[in-house]
Motif scaffolding. Structure first.
Motif, PDB file in Angstrom:
ATOM      1  N   ALA A 242     103.761 -10.100 -53.047  1.00  0.00           N
ATOM      2  CA  ALA A 242     104.305 -11.297 -52.410  1.00  0.00           C
ATOM      3  C   ALA A 242     103.871 -12.579 -53.099  1.00  0.00           C
ATOM      4  N   ARG A 243     102.859 -12.501 -53.935  1.00  0.00           N
ATOM      5  CA  ARG A 243     102.376 -13.683 -54.637  1.00  0.00           C
ATOM      6  C   ARG A 243     101.693 -13.219 -55.919  1.00  0.00           C
ATOM      7  N   PRO A 244     101.620 -14.066 -56.919  1.00  0.00           N
ATOM      8  CA  PRO A 244     100.960 -13.667 -58.163  1.00  0.00           C
ATOM      9  C   PRO A 244      99.484 -13.353 -57.932  1.00  0.00           C
ATOM     10  N   ILE A 245      99.014 -12.257 -58.512  1.00  0.00           N
ATOM     11  CA  ILE A 245      97.608 -11.862 -58.434  1.00  0.00           C
ATOM     12  C   ILE A 245      97.160 -11.431 -59.824  1.00  0.00           C
ATOM     13  N   ASP A 246      96.075 -12.036 -60.298  1.00  0.00           N
ATOM     14  CA  ASP A 246      95.476 -11.666 -61.574  1.00  0.00           C
ATOM     15  C   ASP A 246      94.038 -11.262 -61.290  1.00  0.00           C
ATOM     16  N   VAL A 247      93.801  -9.954 -61.205  1.00  0.00           N
ATOM     17  CA  VAL A 247      92.478  -9.477 -60.792  1.00  0.00           C
ATOM     18  C   VAL A 247      91.400  -9.869 -61.780  1.00  0.00           C
ATOM     19  N   GLN A 248      91.745  -9.959 -63.058  1.00  0.00           N
ATOM     20  CA  GLN A 248      90.740 -10.333 -64.049  1.00  0.00           C
ATOM     21  C   GLN A 248      90.395 -11.815 -63.941  1.00  0.00           C
ATOM     22  N   ALA A 249      91.404 -12.653 -63.821  1.00  0.00           N
ATOM     23  CA  ALA A 249      91.158 -14.091 -63.708  1.00  0.00           C
ATOM     24  C   ALA A 249      90.415 -14.434 -62.419  1.00  0.00           C
ATOM     25  N   LEU A 250      90.709 -13.694 -61.359  1.00  0.00           N
ATOM     26  CA  LEU A 250      90.073 -13.947 -60.064  1.00  0.00           C
ATOM     27  C   LEU A 250      88.691 -13.324 -59.950  1.00  0.00           C
ATOM     28  N   GLY A 251      88.331 -12.451 -60.868  1.00  0.00           N
ATOM     29  CA  GLY A 251      87.027 -11.817 -60.807  1.00  0.00           C
ATOM     30  C   GLY A 251      86.901 -10.805 -59.675  1.00  0.00           C
ATOM     31  N   VAL A 252      87.979 -10.114 -59.370  1.00  0.00           N
ATOM     32  CA  VAL A 252      87.984  -9.117 -58.292  1.00  0.00           C
ATOM     33  C   VAL A 252      87.454  -7.792 -58.826  1.00  0.00           C
ATOM     34  N   ASP A 253      86.551  -7.172 -58.081  1.00  0.00           N
ATOM     35  CA  ASP A 253      86.021  -5.862 -58.469  1.00  0.00           C
ATOM     36  C   ASP A 253      86.899  -4.724 -57.963  1.00  0.00           C
ATOM     37  N   VAL A 254      87.347  -4.845 -56.713  1.00  0.00           N
ATOM     38  CA  VAL A 254      88.228  -3.839 -56.116  1.00  0.00           C
ATOM     39  C   VAL A 254      89.311  -4.573 -55.336  1.00  0.00           C
ATOM     40  N   LEU A 255      90.551  -4.210 -55.572  1.00  0.00           N
ATOM     41  CA  LEU A 255      91.667  -4.779 -54.813  1.00  0.00           C
ATOM     42  C   LEU A 255      92.473  -3.633 -54.213  1.00  0.00           C
ATOM     43  N   CYS A 256      92.596  -3.651 -52.894  1.00  0.00           N
ATOM     44  CA  CYS A 256      93.293  -2.580 -52.172  1.00  0.00           C
ATOM     45  C   CYS A 256      94.677  -3.062 -51.755  1.00  0.00           C
ATOM     46  N   PHE A 257      95.672  -2.183 -51.937  1.00  0.00           N
ATOM     47  CA  PHE A 257      97.051  -2.581 -51.654  1.00  0.00           C
ATOM     48  C   PHE A 257      97.786  -1.451 -50.939  1.00  0.00           C
ATOM     49  N   THR A 258      98.869  -1.824 -50.283  1.00  0.00           N
ATOM     50  CA  THR A 258      99.748  -0.839 -49.669  1.00  0.00           C
ATOM     51  C   THR A 258     101.118  -0.945 -50.306  1.00  0.00           C
ATOM     52  N   GLY A 259     101.839   0.175 -50.336  1.00  0.00           N
ATOM     53  CA  GLY A 259     103.120   0.184 -51.016  1.00  0.00           C
ATOM     54  C   GLY A 259     104.294  -0.276 -50.191  1.00  0.00           C
ATOM     55  N   HIS A 260     104.186  -0.173 -48.864  1.00  0.00           N
ATOM     56  CA  HIS A 260     105.379  -0.300 -48.021  1.00  0.00           C
ATOM     57  C   HIS A 260     105.658  -1.709 -47.525  1.00  0.00           C
ATOM     58  N   LYS A 261     104.860  -2.674 -47.948  1.00  0.00           N
ATOM     59  CA  LYS A 261     105.103  -4.054 -47.527  1.00  0.00           C
ATOM     60  C   LYS A 261     105.764  -4.818 -48.674  1.00  0.00           C
ATOM     61  N   ALA A 262     105.103  -5.824 -49.213  1.00  0.00           N
ATOM     62  CA  ALA A 262     105.756  -6.663 -50.216  1.00  0.00           C
ATOM     63  C   ALA A 262     105.972  -5.967 -51.554  1.00  0.00           C
ATOM     64  N   LEU A 263     105.334  -4.824 -51.780  1.00  0.00           N
ATOM     65  CA  LEU A 263     105.594  -4.077 -53.014  1.00  0.00           C
ATOM     66  C   LEU A 263     106.913  -3.313 -52.956  1.00  0.00           C
ATOM     67  N   LEU A 264     107.527  -3.269 -51.770  1.00  0.00           N
ATOM     68  CA  LEU A 264     108.878  -2.730 -51.584  1.00  0.00           C
ATOM     69  C   LEU A 264     108.969  -1.217 -51.789  1.00  0.00           C
ATOM     70  N   GLY A 265     107.843  -0.541 -51.734  1.00  0.00           N
ATOM     71  CA  GLY A 265     107.842   0.909 -51.814  1.00  0.00           C
ATOM     72  C   GLY A 265     107.971   1.541 -50.442  1.00  0.00           C
ATOM     73  N   PRO A 266     107.930   2.872 -50.392  1.00  0.00           N
ATOM     74  CA  PRO A 266     108.035   3.563 -49.103  1.00  0.00           C
ATOM     75  C   PRO A 266     106.688   3.645 -48.400  1.00  0.00           C
ATOM     76  N   GLN A 267     106.722   3.959 -47.124  1.00  0.00           N
ATOM     77  CA  GLN A 267     105.497   4.235 -46.381  1.00  0.00           C
ATOM     78  C   GLN A 267     104.842   5.491 -46.951  1.00  0.00           C
ATOM     79  N   GLY A 268     103.520   5.574 -46.793  1.00  0.00           N
ATOM     80  CA  GLY A 268     102.791   6.706 -47.351  1.00  0.00           C
ATOM     81  C   GLY A 268     102.336   6.493 -48.772  1.00  0.00           C
ATOM     82  N   THR A 269     102.396   5.241 -49.238  1.00  0.00           N
ATOM     83  CA  THR A 269     101.926   4.914 -50.588  1.00  0.00           C
ATOM     84  C   THR A 269     100.975   3.730 -50.527  1.00  0.00           C
ATOM     85  N   GLY A 270     100.039   3.706 -51.442  1.00  0.00           N
ATOM     86  CA  GLY A 270      99.078   2.623 -51.534  1.00  0.00           C
ATOM     87  C   GLY A 270      98.085   2.948 -52.627  1.00  0.00           C
ATOM     88  N   GLY A 271      97.030   2.155 -52.721  1.00  0.00           N
ATOM     89  CA  GLY A 271      96.043   2.438 -53.743  1.00  0.00           C
ATOM     90  C   GLY A 271      95.057   1.313 -53.904  1.00  0.00           C
TER      91      GLY A 271
END
Length: 379
Positions: free
Chosen positions: A179-208
Motif C-alpha cells: 500500500a505504500r513504498p517500503i525500503d527495508v534496507q533504507a529503513l534499517g528494518v531487521d524483520v518485516l512481517c507481511f500478509t498476502g491478502h490485503k494490499a499485496l492483492l494475493g489470496p488468503q492463506g499467504t504471508g511471510g
C-alpha cells in the motif's frame, strides 16, 4: 455493493491473480520434492514470488523472504524465534493481537514487555521509548500503521532508536506492504512481517517475513524441507530455515501475480490514489453532526483508513445499517487491537472502520460519505 473493508482483506483483485492460481492448481507439483517438470514449475512459482517481493521491499536477495500462512504466523515466528526468558521488549498500545498475544505468552515464560502510549489522536508518544530502555532490552516491535486509526508509525525514529541501542527491530506491515513504498534496507528494518491478502492483492492463506541477512532465529515449526532429510535438525539456511512442510503454491502464485501487478502500476501511484480517496471521504464527513473521527489527519501521509462513531450508537449496529440500508461493507468492533481502544475510550462502543483501496472509485467514496451524513442527520 460498495466494499470498504480493505484493511481486513482486499476483495477486488486483478484478474491475473486468479489466473495464476488456476495455472498452479492445474500444473504445479511440490517444490523441492523432485526433478520432474511439475515440481520444477512449482519451484519457479515460489522463487518468482520471493523475487518479486524482494524487489517490492528492496530486500538484499530473494533468500531474505520466507513464506508463512499469514502475518500472524510470521509475527509468531519472529517474536518466538528471537525473544528468550529474561529479555525485555518495547512495543506500543497500537498493536494488533498478532503481536500482543505472542508477547503475552512470552511474558508468561519470563520475558518483560513495555508499551508506548498514544495521545488523544492515537499518535505515539515517542519520548517514552528511551524511558522504557533497560539493560536487558533486546527487541522493539511496532506496527507500521494502526489498523484502527490509520496513523503511521515513524519508522525512521524507531529504527534510529533501535540502532543506537543495538536492538532488533521487528515491523508489522500488515496494513502497509503493497500500500505504500517500503525500503527495508533504507529503513534499517531487521524483520518485516507481511500478509498476502490485503494490499499485496494475493489470496488468503499467504504471508511471510523479510529477515535481514545475518540475523538468525529459531524456527516456529520444523519438519520436511525437501533437503538434508537425514539431519535431525531443521536446515539453518534461509529461507528454508523458517519454512517447514509443503508451501501454498497456488496461493504464492496468486501472491506473486498480485505483487507483479502492483509494481507494474507503481506503488507510489496506487498509494496516492488511496490517500486521495481517503482524504475525500474524510473531508465530506468531518463536519457531520455527532460523528466522532479517530486518528490524526493533520499529516497527509497515513494508511487509507477512517474510523468513526455516530454519537453513542453501538458501532456494530451502525455497521449493520450501512450494509442493510446502503449496501456498504465496513468493519465494526475492536479490530483485534484492544489496547488502542482502551486508550481512546471505545472498549464498549467499538468503532466503525472504512478502509479504502485503489480499486475503489470516487463515486463509491462519495456515496459512502453521503450515507454517513444521512445517518448522522437522523441522529
Amino acid at each position: 455493493m460498495i466494499y470498504l473493508d480493505n484493511a481486513a482483506t482486499t476483495l477486488q483483485k486483478p484478474p491475473c491473480v486468479g489466473q495464476a492460481m488456476l495455472d498452479a492448481l492445474e500444473h504445479a507439483g511440490n517444490p523441492g520434492r523432485g526433478a520432474h517438470e511439475p515440481t520444477l514449475h512449482a519451484a519457479r512459482i515460489v522463487y518468482h514470488a520471493r523475487e518479486i517481493l524482494a524487489t517490492l521491499l528492496h530486500a538484499e536477495s530473494p533468500d531474505c523472504i520466507a513464506f508463512t500462512a499469514n502475518v500472524t504466523q510470521a509475527l509468531n515466528t519472529a517474536l518466538c524465534g528471537l525473544v528468550r526468558p529474561g529479555d525485555h521488549v518495547i512495543t506500543t498500545v497500537c498493536e494488533h493481537n498478532s503481536v500482543l498475544r505472542p508477547l503475552y505468552r512470552l511474558r508468561e515464560q519470563g520475558a518483560e514487555v513495555s508499551f508506548a502510549e498514544v495521545d488523544d489522536t492515537g499518535r505515539l508518544r515517542y519520548e517514552q521509548f528511551e524511558k522504557f530502555l533497560r539493560p536487558n532490552t533486546r527487541l522493539v516491535v511496532v506496527t507500521h500503521a494502526s489498523n484502527v486509526t490509520g496513523n503511521l508509525t515513524d519508522l525512521a525514529f524507531v529504527s534510529a532508536f533501535a540502532e543506537k541501542h543495538g536492538l532488533t527491530l521487528v515491523v508489522d506491515a500488515a496494513q502497509t506492504a503493497g500500500a505504500r513504498p517500503i525500503d527495508v534496507q533504507a529503513l534499517g528494518v531487521d524483520v518485516l512481517c507481511f500478509t498476502g491478502h490485503k494490499a499485496l492483492l494475493g489470496p488468503q492463506g499467504t504471508g511471510g517475513l523479510y529477515v535481514r541477512p545475518g540475523l538468525t532465529m529459531a524456527p516456529l515449526v520444523v519438519g520436511g524441507s525437501g533437503i538434508h532429510s537425514f539431519d535431525e535438525t531443521h536446515p539453518s539456511q534461509m529461507p528454508t530455515a523458517l519454512e517447514a512442510g509443503t508451501l501454498n503454491v497456488p496461493g504464492l502464485a496468486g501472491l506473486g501475480a498480485g505483487v507483479e501487478w502492483i509494481l507494474s502500476q507503481s506503488v507510489e501511484a496506487l498509494h496516492e490514489k488511496e490517500i486521495t480517496l481517503t482524504r475525500l471521504f474524510y473531508e465530506k464527513i468531518v463536519h457531520a453532526p455527532g460523528v466522532k473521527i479517530y486518528g490524526s489527519f493533520d499529516e497527509t501521509d497515513r494508511a487509507p483508513i477512517v474510523s468513526l462513531n455516530f454519537g453513542d450508537e453501538d458501532a456494530a449496529r451502525a455497521a449493520d445499517i450501512l450494509w442493510e440500508d446502503y449496501g456498504i461493507c465496513v468493519r465494526a468492533g475492536a479490530h483485534c487491537a484492544p489496547l488502542i481502544h482502551k486508550a481512546l475510550g471505545t472498549v464498549e462502543q467499538g468503532m466503525v472502520r472504512f478502509s479504502f483501496s485503489h480499486q475503489n472509485t470516487e463515486t463509491e467514496v462519495l456515496r459512502a460519505a453521503e450515507a454517513v451524513c444521512e445517518l448522522a442527520e437522523e441522529g
